[in-house]
Enzyme design. Structure first.
Site, PDB file in Angstrom:
ATOM      1  CE1 TYR A  53     -43.392  81.089-118.007  1.00 22.69           C
ATOM      2  CE2 TYR A  53     -41.934  81.715-116.200  1.00 22.69           C
ATOM      3  CZ  TYR A  53     -43.190  81.372-116.669  1.00 22.69           C
ATOM      4  OH  TYR A  53     -44.256  81.304-115.797  1.00 22.69           O
ATOM      5  CD  GLU A  75     -28.377  74.425-120.755  1.00 31.28           C
ATOM      6  OE1 GLU A  75     -27.961  73.601-119.917  1.00 31.28           O
ATOM      7  OE2 GLU A  75     -29.254  75.262-120.499  1.00 31.28           O
ATOM      8  CB  ALA A 140     -32.735  82.320-114.828  1.00 28.70           C
ATOM      9  CE1 TYR A 235     -37.609  85.974-107.950  1.00 29.34           C
ATOM     10  CE2 TYR A 235     -38.396  88.178-108.406  1.00 29.34           C
ATOM     11  CZ  TYR A 235     -37.773  87.034-108.819  1.00 29.34           C
ATOM     12  OH  TYR A 235     -37.269  86.960-110.095  1.00 29.34           O
ATOM     13  CB  THR A 275     -37.723  77.004-114.183  1.00 29.66           C
ATOM     14  OG1 THR A 275     -37.380  78.066-113.292  1.00 29.66           O
ATOM     15  CG2 THR A 275     -38.967  77.363-114.966  1.00 29.66           C
TER      16      THR A 275
END
Ligand SMILES: NC(=O)c1ccc[n+]([C@@H]2O[C@H](COP(=O)([O-])OP(=O)(O)OC[C@H]3O[C@@H](n4cnc5c(N)ncnc54)[C@H](O)[C@@H]3O)[C@@H](O)[C@H]2O)c1
Length: 400
Positions: A53, A75, A140, A235, A275
């Protein structure tokens, strides 16, 4: 090297640079095809901008409304022998396309939970942009290193109170299994709130506000997921749900602060998509495979880019400047299509019928698998996967 997918559990350990670039190009093309977002933001910070997102948000801001963007992500670059993470290639491709389009785009690779990241972003905004008018918070992460003590805290994907038992897909073997997940301890719930709750978003917005780099009418959004009774045990009623409740708390506090100048802070509740973060959540792959099939049949299917584009155009930056439609907790609800009773009822009916034998027929599990591989740059149209490709791409984000 010739790069092929190597899947281990819910991760693919190889990534394809050309495929990741094609994925970014596809999202850019979608946003451009919708035309310009007339009242869109002009200088945007996206925290967690390299995949899912957050990447789509950066694309919507840059290619939907010509915004200058700063992206923050964590990353791994490639080396001669090993591919980089997908987010590395996505961010590289985004910058390349943005620069080609004459747009300002700078990226910071490092831990967004650190004070150094905030300091670096503030320094960059002051030097290059002066102020920003939108902040997207889209992290996330399973871990957070606390900026105060350096302690490393981990989040849990667990229910609360009692074990959760459900059918699920073993995505390594493509078979239906009975999954059972033990409940989180009180400490695990508290830790999940520390990692994925609202504290870090507040630290970011307060630091940016105190540094005077937010325009008075700056909008900030942080992304959340609620789902329905089908996924609630794992969740919304589980440890992650408690963290997302804390995000709601943070939104109220930040909104009270930003409102004075005409700004806003909102949680945006988004739909389930494939994702890297969601594929790690037990039971999600089966739910996604079912809900994709049902939403496609009803003409309601959306991926990250479609969701965020819709959020920009129909909620946050409407042509006529209208205010967004908020729920009773001040949240934007882009999960409205997924939560339609027609969709959820069809899911409830389908769930008990799914078996290993009919998995590919009665659900969109193949689409789930395709989308999963696409996250890592595999299976994109027009990419020659038999071609020799260098894992190295030209990209020099600011390293923390
Ligand atoms: N995937 C879904 O189905 C879904 C649905 C609704 C809401 N959301 C929410 O959207 C948000 C983004 O999730 P996603 O699914 O797009 O995740 P993702 O895994 O695709 O992206 C996560 C991003 O966070 C960055 N990141 C992680 N740890 C970091 C760190 N320490 N420092 C800097 N960057 C870091 C990654 O580099 C990446 O850019 C989350 O809040 C998630 O709960 C996801």
């Amino acid at each position: 090297m010739i790069i092929t997918p190597k899947i281990r559990g819910f991760i693919c350990t190889t990534t394809h640079p050309t495929g990741c670039e094609a994925n970014v190009a596809e999202q850019i093309a979608y946003t451009k095809a919708q035309g310009k977002v007339t009242n869109g933001p002009k200088r945007v910070l996206v925290i967690g901008s390299s995949s899912g997102y957050g990447l789509s948000s950066r694309i919507a801001a840059a290619f939907g409304s010509d915004a200058a963007t700063i992206g923050v992500f964590f990353e791994k670059p490639a080396n001669e022998k090993k591919t980089g993470t997908a987010g590395w290639y996505n961010a590289a491709a985004f910058e390349k396309f943005a620069h080609e389009a004459g747009l300002y785009a700078k990226s910071i690779n490092g831990d967004a939970f650190s004070n150094e990241a905030r300091d670096k972003v503030i320094e960059l905004i002051k030097a290059d942009l002066g102020t920003i008018d939108m902040v997207v918070y889209s992290l996330a992460s399973p871990v957070r290193k606390l900026p105060t003590t350096g302690e490393v805290v981990r989040s849990s994907l667990k229910p609360i109170g009692e074990p959760y038992r459900s059918t699920a897909i073993d995505t390594n073997k493509d078979v239906i299994i009975e999954a059972s997940i033990e409940p989180a301890t009180e400490q695990e719930v508290a830790d999940t709130i520390t990692v994925m709750g609202g504290e870090d978003w507040e630290l970011w917005i307060n630091a940016l506000n105190d540094a005077g780099v937010l325009t008075p009418n700056c909008k900030t959004v942080a992304y959340s997921y609620i789902g329905t009774d089908i996924t609630w045990p794992i969740y919304w009623h589980g440890a992650l749900g408690k963290a997302k409740e804390d995000l709601d708390r943070a939104a109220q506090a930040l909104n009270a602060k930003l409102q004075a100048g005409g700004g806003s802070a909102n949680v945006a509740v988004l739909k389930s998509v494939v994702t890297q973060a969601s594929s790690a959540i037990p039971v999600m792959p089966l739910y996604l495979a079912m809900v994709f099939k049902i939403m496609r049949a009803q003409g309601l299917h959306e991926g990250c880019m479609q969701q965020i584009d819709r959020m920009f155009r129909t909620q946050l930056f409407q042509d006529d400047g209208a205010a967004p439609t908020l729920d009773d907790q001040n949240r934007l609800r882009l999960d409205d299509w997924e939560l339609r009773e027609s969709v959820q009822q069809a899911c409830r009916e389908l769930w008990p019928q799914v078996t290993t034998e009919n998995l590919f027929d009665v659900t969109d599990y193949q689409l789930y698998k395709d989308e999963f591989l696409k996250l890592f740059g595999f299976g994109l149209e027009g990419v020659d996967y038999a071609a020799d490709v260098s894992p190295l791409v030209e990209f020099s984000p600011i390293e923390l």
